[in-house]
Scaffold this active site. Structure first.
Site: not given
Ligand code: CP
Ligand code: NVA
Length: 314
Positions: A100, A224, A293
């Site tokens: 990530r 979101d 998830r």
């Molecule tokens: N939905 C999602 O990706 O949640 P997190 O940011 O908590 O991993």
């Molecule tokens: N759009 C949000 C999604 C979080 C799961 C972000 O990137 O922070």
């Protein structure tokens, strides 16, 4: 297909396989509890995470492997070691890498230089693992016949809006992103890719700035956060104003179909992108969605390590 770098790389057949195995992992998490026996999976995150991190670590454990979580500031990558060298090193120790981060190009490069599967666990422009959990939840509620149904994302034209349009197009669905025009609209390049996929899948991709027209007769209204990780705080006030018509309220839910669902990738900000009575109300499927998830990341790991996914070049 070695990696899951972008939602658009999945074929319809890949998604079907991933969802059906994830449904099995939902019933029996330990069904394949030796698939990663004596193996490790690196999980590297330069942004915060609750669901993706915990569900990834749990998924690896349920497959019999050991997760190694690495925070953004803990690798020599932050001190100038190259992505190429890092990718080669991790490939020597681990059986997969879940990442990530901010730039999609970093994830693409890690995929290119690694010999192990690399899984995109969110970038600034995409969030493929989330969409598998979303579609498993949609399947559980509406089954496989989605003809005549409309699936609507409301709010910021961000990573989630992109993944929503692309995955909906792959699934042959009528998908909509209702966002402000201009600065917070989805990337036109991504919209063009989604439309191109839909042209072959029988789906329909729409982008609008009319929240009420989008909500009318929708089967799903999806929200979101309005401020994503990495967004500039200096934009906050202007962004909140631009997004306020896209909040999912009781009023918008009333315009949607009788059997409509409320969905949200989470984390949520009650009173901003969604009214508390909607997200905590009877139409909301957020807990099942979040549960998936784990089941879907477990399925992705299982199939990528076995080399089962074919991929698709759109
Ligand atoms: N939905 C999602 O990706 O949640 P997190 O940011 O908590 O991993
Ligand atoms: N759009 C949000 C999604 C979080 C799961 C972000 O990137 O922070």
């Amino acid at each position: 297909m070695k990696d899951l770098l972008r939602t658009e790389h999945l074929s319809r057949a890949d998604v079907e396989l991933l969802l059906s195995t994830a449904a099995e992992f939902a019933e029996n998490p330990l069904r394949s509890n030796t698939a990663l026996a004596n193996k490790t999976v690196a999980i590297y995150m330069t942004k915060p995470s609750t669901r993706t991190r915990l569900s990834s670590e749990t998924a690896v454990a349920h497959l019999g492997g050991t997760p190694i979580f690495i925070r953004g500031d803990e690798l020599q990558l932050g001190r100038g070691e190259t992505i190429e060298d890092t990718a080669k090193i991790i490939s020597g120790y681990c059986s997969a890498l879940i990442i990530r981060t901010f730039a999609q190009s970093d994830v693409d490069q890690l995929g290119a230089y690694s010999t192990i599967p690399v899984i995109n666990a969110l970038t600034d422009v995409d969030h493929p693992t989330q969409l598998l959990a979303d579609w498993l939840t949609i399947r559980e509620n509406f089954g496989t016949d989605i003809s005549g149904r409309k699936f609507v994302y409301m709010g910021d034209g961000n990573n989630m809006s992109h993944a929503w349009l692309i995955m909906g197009a792959i699934m042959g669905a009528h998908v909509v992103a209702a966002t402000p025009s201009g600065k917070w609209a989805p990337d036109p390049v991504v919209v063009a890719i989604a439309k191109n996929i839909a042209a072959n899948s029988g789906g329909k991709v729409e982008v609008t700035n009319d929240p009420e027209a989008a909500a009318k007769d929708a089967s799903v209204l999806y929200a979101d956060v309005w401020m994503s990780m990495g967004d500039s705080e200096s934009d906050r006030a202007e962004k909140m104003r631009a997004l306020s018509p896209y909040a999912i309220t009781e009023n918008l839910m009333k315009m949607s179909s009788k059997d409509s669902l409320f969905m949200h990738c989470l984390p949520a900000h009650r009173g901003e992108e969604v009214e508390a009575s909607v997200i905590d109300g009877p139409r909301s499927v957020i807990w099942r969605e979040a549960y998936h998830r784990r089941t879907t990341i477990q399925s992705i790991l299982y199939h990528l390590v076995r080399g089962d996914l074919k991929g698709y070049t759109h």
